[in-house]
Write an enzyme that holds these catalytic residues in place. Structure first.
Site, PDB file in Angstrom:
ATOM      1  N   ASN A  43      -1.836  -4.971  -2.139  1.00  0.00           N
ATOM      2  CA  ASN A  43      -1.798  -5.486  -0.757  1.00  0.00           C
ATOM      3  C   ASN A  43      -2.796  -6.606  -0.460  1.00  0.00           C
ATOM      4  OD1 ASN A  43      -3.830  -3.540  -0.957  1.00  0.00           O
ATOM      5  ND2 ASN A  43      -3.782  -3.173   1.239  1.00  0.00           N
ATOM      6  N   GLY A  66      -5.269   2.951  -4.078  1.00  0.00           N
ATOM      7  CA  GLY A  66      -3.815   3.063  -4.103  1.00  0.00           C
ATOM      8  C   GLY A  66      -3.361   4.237  -3.265  1.00  0.00           C
ATOM      9  N   THR A 106      -2.147   7.991  -2.030  1.00  0.00           N
ATOM     10  CA  THR A 106      -2.788   9.311  -2.159  1.00  0.00           C
ATOM     11  C   THR A 106      -2.191  10.102  -3.321  1.00  0.00           C
ATOM     12  OG1 THR A 106      -3.466   9.375   0.137  1.00  0.00           O
ATOM     13  CG2 THR A 106      -3.170  11.503  -0.924  1.00  0.00           C
ATOM     14  N   GLY A 136      -3.531   8.769  -6.475  1.00  0.00           N
ATOM     15  CA  GLY A 136      -4.963   9.077  -6.534  1.00  0.00           C
ATOM     16  C   GLY A 136      -5.227  10.502  -6.994  1.00  0.00           C
ATOM     17  N   GLU A 178      -9.914   5.336  -3.314  1.00  0.00           N
ATOM     18  CA  GLU A 178      -9.670   4.770  -1.969  1.00  0.00           C
ATOM     19  C   GLU A 178      -8.175   4.881  -1.732  1.00  0.00           C
ATOM     20  OE1 GLU A 178     -12.017   3.875   0.016  1.00  0.00           O
ATOM     21  OE2 GLU A 178     -13.625   3.993  -1.444  1.00  0.00           O
TER      22      GLU A 178
HETATM   23  P1  NDP Z   1      -0.022   2.887  -6.086  1.00  0.00           P
HETATM   24  O1  NDP Z   1      -0.792   4.142  -5.984  1.00  0.00           O
HETATM   25  O2  NDP Z   1       1.432   2.957  -6.328  1.00  0.00           O
HETATM   26  O3  NDP Z   1      -0.607   1.972  -7.256  1.00  0.00           O
HETATM   27  C1  NDP Z   1      -1.977   1.580  -7.303  1.00  0.00           C
HETATM   28  C2  NDP Z   1      -2.314   1.184  -8.741  1.00  0.00           C
HETATM   29  O4  NDP Z   1      -2.275   2.351  -9.590  1.00  0.00           O
HETATM   30  C3  NDP Z   1      -1.317   0.194  -9.355  1.00  0.00           C
HETATM   31  O5  NDP Z   1      -2.028  -0.704 -10.176  1.00  0.00           O
HETATM   32  C4  NDP Z   1      -0.415   1.130 -10.162  1.00  0.00           C
HETATM   33  O6  NDP Z   1       0.288   0.486 -11.182  1.00  0.00           O
HETATM   34  C5  NDP Z   1      -1.440   2.119 -10.703  1.00  0.00           C
HETATM   35  N1  NDP Z   1      -0.895   3.395 -11.123  1.00  0.00           N
HETATM   36  C6  NDP Z   1       0.252   4.004 -10.716  1.00  0.00           C
HETATM   37  N2  NDP Z   1       0.392   5.221 -11.323  1.00  0.00           N
HETATM   38  C7  NDP Z   1      -0.702   5.377 -12.130  1.00  0.00           C
HETATM   39  C8  NDP Z   1      -1.140   6.421 -13.015  1.00  0.00           C
HETATM   40  N3  NDP Z   1      -0.463   7.550 -13.169  1.00  0.00           N
HETATM   41  N4  NDP Z   1      -2.298   6.249 -13.682  1.00  0.00           N
HETATM   42  C9  NDP Z   1      -3.028   5.125 -13.515  1.00  0.00           C
HETATM   43  N5  NDP Z   1      -2.666   4.098 -12.702  1.00  0.00           N
HETATM   44  C10 NDP Z   1      -1.513   4.223 -12.000  1.00  0.00           C
HETATM   45  O7  NDP Z   1      -0.346   2.067  -4.749  1.00  0.00           O
HETATM   46  P2  NDP Z   1       0.289   0.693  -4.267  1.00  0.00           P
HETATM   47  O8  NDP Z   1       0.032  -0.366  -5.290  1.00  0.00           O
HETATM   48  O9  NDP Z   1       1.691   0.932  -3.836  1.00  0.00           O
HETATM   49  O10 NDP Z   1      -0.634   0.349  -2.990  1.00  0.00           O
HETATM   50  C11 NDP Z   1      -0.400   0.866  -1.727  1.00  0.00           C
HETATM   51  C12 NDP Z   1      -1.328   2.043  -1.452  1.00  0.00           C
HETATM   52  O11 NDP Z   1      -2.687   1.669  -1.591  1.00  0.00           O
HETATM   53  C13 NDP Z   1      -1.191   2.546  -0.039  1.00  0.00           C
HETATM   54  O12 NDP Z   1      -1.114   3.948  -0.040  1.00  0.00           O
HETATM   55  C14 NDP Z   1      -2.496   2.105   0.623  1.00  0.00           C
HETATM   56  O13 NDP Z   1      -2.888   2.879   1.705  1.00  0.00           O
HETATM   57  C15 NDP Z   1      -3.453   2.181  -0.513  1.00  0.00           C
HETATM   58  N6  NDP Z   1      -4.627   1.351  -0.242  1.00  0.00           N
HETATM   59  C16 NDP Z   1      -5.813   1.961   0.084  1.00  0.00           C
HETATM   60  C17 NDP Z   1      -6.931   1.201   0.405  1.00  0.00           C
HETATM   61  C18 NDP Z   1      -8.255   1.846   0.724  1.00  0.00           C
HETATM   62  O14 NDP Z   1      -9.277   1.152   0.715  1.00  0.00           O
HETATM   63  N7  NDP Z   1      -8.302   3.137   1.013  1.00  0.00           N
HETATM   64  C19 NDP Z   1      -6.868  -0.276   0.425  1.00  0.00           C
HETATM   65  C20 NDP Z   1      -5.581  -0.793   0.034  1.00  0.00           C
HETATM   66  C21 NDP Z   1      -4.494   0.001  -0.269  1.00  0.00           C
HETATM   67  P3  NDP Z   1       1.657  -0.306 -10.854  1.00  0.00           P
HETATM   68  O15 NDP Z   1       1.895  -0.282  -9.394  1.00  0.00           O
HETATM   69  O16 NDP Z   1       1.391  -1.656 -11.355  1.00  0.00           O
HETATM   70  O17 NDP Z   1       2.725   0.420 -11.574  1.00  0.00           O
END
Ligand code: NDP
Length: 490
Positions: free
Chosen positions: A164, A239, A241, A244, A261
């Site tokens: 994002n 990313g 929840t 996470g 986060e």
């Molecule tokens: P995701 O959780 O889908 O992905 C985040 C990252 O984790 C990506 O690089 C993804 O890879 C990677 N990933 C996915 N599965 C795994 C796994 N099993 N093991 C290791 N890495 C993995 O989130 P989004 O990218 O869709 O982002 C949106 C989310 O982020 C929303 O829920 C938002 O609230 C949160 N967010 C929180 C913030 C905070 O500060 N609290 C700030 C910004 C966003 P890939 O997608 O490339 O497959």
């Protein structure tokens, strides 16, 4: 398009960035990076598997343990981070354009994001020379012991980021890690890897040694390989929840440090003493900025019953006038969401809201056939039903408004969520501001504002929104380990 952007997209071969070089010889699967405004493919990047991740971690570990990086004085790290900030700043126009192309956000916001990343690097450059421990009184026999604590780099950091705010995420994770003397393996989201690759390449111009910043592109498996690598000491993840939880479990099994986060379904509490000339525009900005794809966006709006209809009418009028379009066009006020799959997710929630018979006050439709555009959407959930548009994180330009009846009802409703990331309170009464800031269970509270960040202001979630904090001094604590030293001088 700027010639530098054109060159990076069409001429520059892009692979994982390891030990100061793009590795373009990676065999296996690739992922297309798509411009969400046009659906055209901008570039393709490899899905890095465990052996590639291993190369990146080994490069980072070498620098941490025995490379030039490990021998730098704190003020030399500070200078490198300041130089890096200057180089990012001098490439602002190119980085902002690349960010719009891969993400879809407005060019004005992309420029602000680059500027925020520059500030973040400058802020943490200063921390390099301010790491400190304490002297500790110990009551050991003879009284001839001297003890102190010191902070040491936590080790090689595995950073996993969402899509994002890709440039801000790069800065939020890499700037404090480097200030503390760590080295990093960073995995950007598969949707937005290009700005991270370009930023890593630019780090060499600042004299940051090869291997200090490494980028591995790919999907979840790539992130998983980072977590499982034995030489990774700390995971910093931002990313969703659900992701996470998996990452936290995997990191904990291997006894690695981690910060998470995560998501939010953030309440906006409008008190009846709020300045209603400012509320509609302020709340709209808080949800429609970046197409609602901000973890701290206010997406649950609580309005006093007697102000409900008027405020929503004002917000609907703002939403209906918003100009949708490509982020590169000057007049655009709302760009596309990041990807086709995310578009489908957001539209799925909107359709669910309609099926649940929640009144649609504005928007609710896709816009234009090409590109992943969603109209700014407002639902009025007058009966306070437990429906997905009111309870789930949609991460799009969608807000659901609910009426409340009195202070205690408002507080109960605002806290009735598994999340606890952010909240926004609108009031002109200082006492109310403090009361609600104390009582709302969230990691960051905005009063009469929304969606702001500062490198010195920690951000972290309560409840299901995360563990640990980014930014400010908290990040310095997160990227260092405290060591105690006890000296017998008898
Ligand atoms: P995701 O959780 O889908 O992905 C985040 C990252 O984790 C990506 O690089 C993804 O890879 C990677 N990933 C996915 N599965 C795994 C796994 N099993 N093991 C290791 N890495 C993995 O989130 P989004 O990218 O869709 O982002 C949106 C989310 O982020 C929303 O829920 C938002 O609230 C949160 N967010 C929180 C913030 C905070 O500060 N609290 C700030 C910004 C966003 P890939 O997608 O490339 O497959």
């Amino acid at each position: 398009m700027l010639s530098e952007t054109q060159y990076f997209l069409t001429e520059q071969e892009k692979g994982a960035f390891i030990n100061g070089k793009f590795h373009t010889d990676i065999v296996g699967d690739f992922v297309n990076v798509v411009n969400p405004a046009t659906e055209s493919v901008l570039a393709k990047v490899p899905i890095c598997n465990a052996p590639i991740v291993n190369k990146a971690v080994e490069a980072a570990y070498d620098q941490l343990e025995k490379g030039v990086w490990s021998k730098l004085l704190a003020n030399q790290r500070e200078k490198m981070l300041l130089d890096y900030a200057g180089i990012i700043e001098s490439h602002s126009a190119e980085l902002a354009e690349l960010l719009v192309l891969e993400h879809g956000k407005l060019l004005t916001d992309a420029k602000k994001e680059v500027a925020a990343a520059v500030n973040c690097f400058r802020y943490y450059a200063g921390w390099s020379t301010k790491l400190e421990g304490s002297t500790i009184d110990v009551s050991l026999s003879g009284g001839d012991h001297f003890a102190y604590t010191k902070r040491e780099p936590v080790g090689v950091v595995g950073a996993i980021a969402p899509w994002n705010v890709p440039i801000m995420m790069f800065a939020w994770k890499i700037a404090p890690a480097l200030a503390c003397g760590c080295t990093v393996v960073f995995k950007p989201s598969e949707e937005t890897p290009l700005t991270a690759l370009r930023l890593a390449e630019l780090s060499l111009e600042a004299g940051i040694p090869n291997g200090v910043i490494n980028i591995v592109t790919g999907k979840g498996e790539t992130g998983q390989a980072i977590i499982e690598h034995p030489l990774i000491s700390k995971i910093t993840f931002t990313g969703a929840t659900d992701t996470g939880k998996i990452i936290g479990q995997n990191a904990a099994k291997l006894l690695k440090e981690f910060t998470l986060e995560l998501g939010g379904k953030n309440p906006v509490l409008v008190l009846d003493d709020a300045d209603f000339t400012k509320v509609p525009a302020g709340v709209s900005k808080g949800i429609f900025y970046n197409q609602g794809q901000v973890c701290v966006s206010g997406s649950r709006l609580y309005l006093p019953k007697k102000r409900f209809d008027n405020t929503l009418a004002d917000m609907a009028s703002i939403a209906k006038k918003m100009k949708l379009g490509s982020g590169l066009e000057k007049e655009t006020q709302l760009g596309p969401v990041v990807s086709e799959s995310h578009f489908n997710k957001v539209m799925g929630y909107i359709e669910a809201g309609k099926k649940d018979n929640i009144e649609l006050v504005a928007g609710g439709e896709p816009w234009k056939e090409k590109g992943f555009y969603v109209e700014p959407t407002i639902f009025a959930n007058t009966a306070n039903k437990e429906v997905s548009v009111a309870t789930d994180e949609i991460f799009g330009p969608v807000i659901t408004a609910m009426p409340y009846d009195g202070v205690e009802d408002l507080l109960q409703k605002a806290n009735a969520t598994e999340y606890g990331l952010a909240a926004s309170i609108w009031t002109t009464n200082l006492k109310n501001a403090h009361y609600f800031a104390d009582k709302v269970k969230a990691g960051i509270i905005y009063v009469n504002s929304a969606v702001r960040s500062d490198p010195n202001l920690p951000l972290g979630g309560f409840k299901q929104s995360g563990i640990g904090q980014e930014l400010g001094k908290s990040a310095i604590e997160g990227f260092t380990k405290l060591k105690s030293v006890c000296i017998n001088y008898s």
